[in-house]
Motif scaffolding. Sequence first.
Motif, mmCIF file in Angstrom:
data_model
loop_
_atom_site.group_PDB
_atom_site.id
_atom_site.type_symbol
_atom_site.label_atom_id
_atom_site.label_comp_id
_atom_site.label_asym_id
_atom_site.label_seq_id
_atom_site.Cartn_x
_atom_site.Cartn_y
_atom_site.Cartn_z
ATOM 1 N N ASP A 101 30.231 44.966 28.921
ATOM 2 C CA ASP A 101 31.318 44.216 30.232
ATOM 3 C C ASP A 101 30.689 44.699 31.636
ATOM 4 O O ASP A 101 31.146 44.494 32.805
ATOM 5 C CB ASP A 101 32.686 44.568 29.996
ATOM 6 N N ILE A 161 43.648 41.540 38.114
ATOM 7 C CA ILE A 161 43.075 40.765 37.190
ATOM 8 C C ILE A 161 44.244 40.388 36.202
ATOM 9 O O ILE A 161 44.283 41.390 35.417
ATOM 10 C CB ILE A 161 41.799 40.781 36.849
ATOM 11 N N VAL A 178 40.631 33.056 38.813
ATOM 12 C CA VAL A 178 40.670 34.451 37.966
ATOM 13 C C VAL A 178 39.267 35.123 38.251
ATOM 14 O O VAL A 178 39.041 36.209 38.603
ATOM 15 C CB VAL A 178 41.128 34.342 36.637
ATOM 16 N N TYR A 179 38.174 34.538 37.831
ATOM 17 C CA TYR A 179 36.824 34.776 37.867
ATOM 18 C C TYR A 179 36.577 35.097 39.343
ATOM 19 O O TYR A 179 35.848 36.119 39.576
ATOM 20 C CB TYR A 179 36.187 33.793 37.397
ATOM 21 N N GLN A 189 38.522 36.070 41.740
ATOM 22 C CA GLN A 189 39.420 37.278 42.238
ATOM 23 C C GLN A 189 38.420 38.599 41.480
ATOM 24 O O GLN A 189 38.363 39.433 42.350
ATOM 25 C CB GLN A 189 40.499 37.191 41.673
ATOM 26 N N ALA A 190 37.870 38.388 40.107
ATOM 27 C CA ALA A 190 37.158 39.479 39.766
ATOM 28 C C ALA A 190 36.011 39.580 40.617
ATOM 29 O O ALA A 190 35.544 40.810 40.796
ATOM 30 C CB ALA A 190 36.718 39.228 38.403
ATOM 31 N N ARG A 191 35.219 38.519 41.021
ATOM 32 C CA ARG A 191 33.918 38.904 41.795
ATOM 33 C C ARG A 191 34.398 39.355 43.227
ATOM 34 O O ARG A 191 33.712 40.251 43.752
ATOM 35 C CB ARG A 191 33.331 37.601 42.002
ATOM 36 N N ASN A 240 36.842 41.235 44.006
ATOM 37 C CA ASN A 240 37.273 42.789 43.681
ATOM 38 C C ASN A 240 35.796 43.633 43.437
ATOM 39 O O ASN A 240 35.638 44.514 44.246
ATOM 40 C CB ASN A 240 37.937 43.021 42.524
ATOM 41 N N TYR A 241 35.043 43.105 42.739
ATOM 42 C CA TYR A 241 33.632 43.659 42.353
ATOM 43 C C TYR A 241 33.033 43.705 43.649
ATOM 44 O O TYR A 241 32.493 44.843 44.178
ATOM 45 C CB TYR A 241 32.937 43.336 41.417
ATOM 46 N N PHE A 285 32.023 38.780 32.711
ATOM 47 C CA PHE A 285 33.511 39.006 32.953
ATOM 48 C C PHE A 285 34.080 38.308 31.675
ATOM 49 O O PHE A 285 33.305 37.188 31.056
ATOM 50 C CB PHE A 285 33.939 38.171 34.124
ATOM 51 N N SER A 309 34.165 34.517 32.050
ATOM 52 C CA SER A 309 32.713 33.705 32.420
ATOM 53 C C SER A 309 32.353 32.792 31.361
ATOM 54 O O SER A 309 31.841 31.831 31.661
ATOM 55 C CB SER A 309 31.846 34.615 32.999
#
Length: 693
Positions: free
Chosen positions: A246, A310, A434-435, A437-439, A441-442, A475, A478
């Motif tokens: 991951d 997330i 959601v994906y 949002q993860a990007r 945050n990263y 992710f 993804s």
Amino acid sequence: MKTKADIMKNALLTLTFILCFGTLYSQTVKKFNVYFDVDKYTLKEESVKTLEQILTLYNENYVTGIGLSAHTDFDASDDYNKVLSQNRARSVVDYLTARNIKQSEMKAGWHGEQIPIASNSTLEGKQLNRRVEISLEYKPFTSADEILERIRDEEQHFEIPTNEDYSITASNGSEIFIPQNAFVDDLGRKIGNRRVVISIEEALSAKDGITSLLVTETESGEMLESGGMIKVTASLDGKPLQLRGDKALGVDLPSENLEDGMSVFTGSRNADGLMRWNITKDKFAAGRQDIIGAPLRLDLSVFEKFVRPIPAISKADMQEQVVTFPVPPSVLKQPRMPRMPKEVNPDKVVTGIKAWFTSDARKEEIAQEIYDERYEDYEGRLARYQEHKKDYDKDLAEYKQNFALYEEKMADISDDIEQHIDYLKKEYNKHKRVYDQARINYGINYIRSRNDQGKFTSVKPEKYIYRVTQAKMDFARSGHLEYLANQLAYYNMLSRFDAKFIAKNFVKDNEISISKMRKYYSKHRRSMNFNRSYSLQNNKLAHEMMQDKEVKEMINLAISKKFETDAANGISTQGAVDNFYSAGVKKLGWINCDRFSKIKFKVAAKFAVAGVVGERVMVYIKKFKSLMSTSSVGEERQVKIPVREKAKVIHIMAVEGKPQLSIVDFVARKGVKIRPDYKEVSLEELKTQLAAL
């Protein structure tokens, strides 16, 4: 046909060559001593002369090992002398590495007063004990690979913690971002809070590619256009590590020019030691950032409201509907009416010698008997046919009713497909948010790391922020998103066809077959202009964030402060820029930023060779930064390259232990044949000429 005498003669010649070659190029071990003054570890004038002798041998031969052993006399304590001997070893190593001897080729040890070679009771004996013994193992160069290994840049090593995000800038400008807890051992186990060693090799120029045998070709020999290559590995206590499934490394490769369509390629070496590349699904993005002036200091507190947790993923989130086709009624098989038997020819009922002794009357009787049997069978089959015909007529009416119902259901299939497309869109948008949002945050976490290190010098940070928040990442959702995007492409394609065409071409076991849709889509995508409007690249949340009023004001304020600082330091706001390719990399090892060549018309260029064992012949096309290997055709080498393109063919070999180099310019045309122009060169001259390609 060779005779036994010819075979024996060839064997003797081969044996003689091996014996002579082995004697000529056998390995030599030469030892040197470097002496020091009392309680000193600085090099004396005569010591420097000894080290210069070592450098001369090193630069003219293939060195397989350099061993150093440092010592002291008996004065002072044992602990003090061990430190002193270590400093003496370091003095020698520093002098040699400053003159281009690779540190990886040297093995140093220090023993203090433990191994004297003379008595410590006399001044002469103590002087002999204050020494660094140097053992040099070498032999003349025998191949191009040995020569190239010598001038190859040394691997870079960085020790980093694993419990925090970390950025590394390599010697040639490549940048590696390593997220926290990114590594596991070879069994997939977490390694905890440890310090690991990151090893990096950069290959950003033609010289780097040639010395490391990194040709820009696929396994099938297809030419690639390169944007740079890099090797990243990790180890703990000397044992190799792997990336967690991951996690992904952020890789930035500097480049003079930027091209679109660059992909991530991973490589493996073939039997000849040349690197061959395989394309992955990941892409390199092209970016630009200023490299002069004061760093841009962003107030990242305004980004905090865009960082959100997330949500966990459940199996229910991953469910999907399917379009089920109605089962068509089984087509009735109409019974076939039997045929009347034909009359039997009496002349054919009896054959052979027996026919001579059988009268015509008897033949007539036999023919009639056969016909009667056949007619009786016909009557039985006719009776069965009449029964089946009654049943068929009865079932046919029912079949027509069922088929009419089937036709009605098929008429609704287009509506079902449209509903399914709507469902897929909702699923895609839900998981895509959601994906994204993860990007976000990263990306913000990565930007924070760069900001803290003072790495922002751009006057247009918006593009950089967009790039890092839109980078593809490994992710949990993804993979499902890619699946949904493919489904949307396939079902949008189906919406162009009627139900009967779909049933005929795409249905298996009453359901639409994904594999059949994929094959049809791949085959007809261009001819029927099937466009994919769903992509994982764009990040709507990043766009919303960059349109925020507070974010815009913060960026403008940071830029104006940078301009004020630059102006106070006499620096113009219009400075040099650094171009770079960026990607998220999910595998350690060699990584290549490449794309397939768009030029289809190629010609075979041929090259004469010297025929020396260990000769290397490569072709470099500067326009595409493509380095091509050559294949043997009889006593020549050849390679297929774009027609009318300017290129250089590089020949390298060793003759009597000395490096030989030929670089010839040519233009690719049909029938062109290039002969090498070999000249003896020193290692430094070879390095300079390859760097100028």
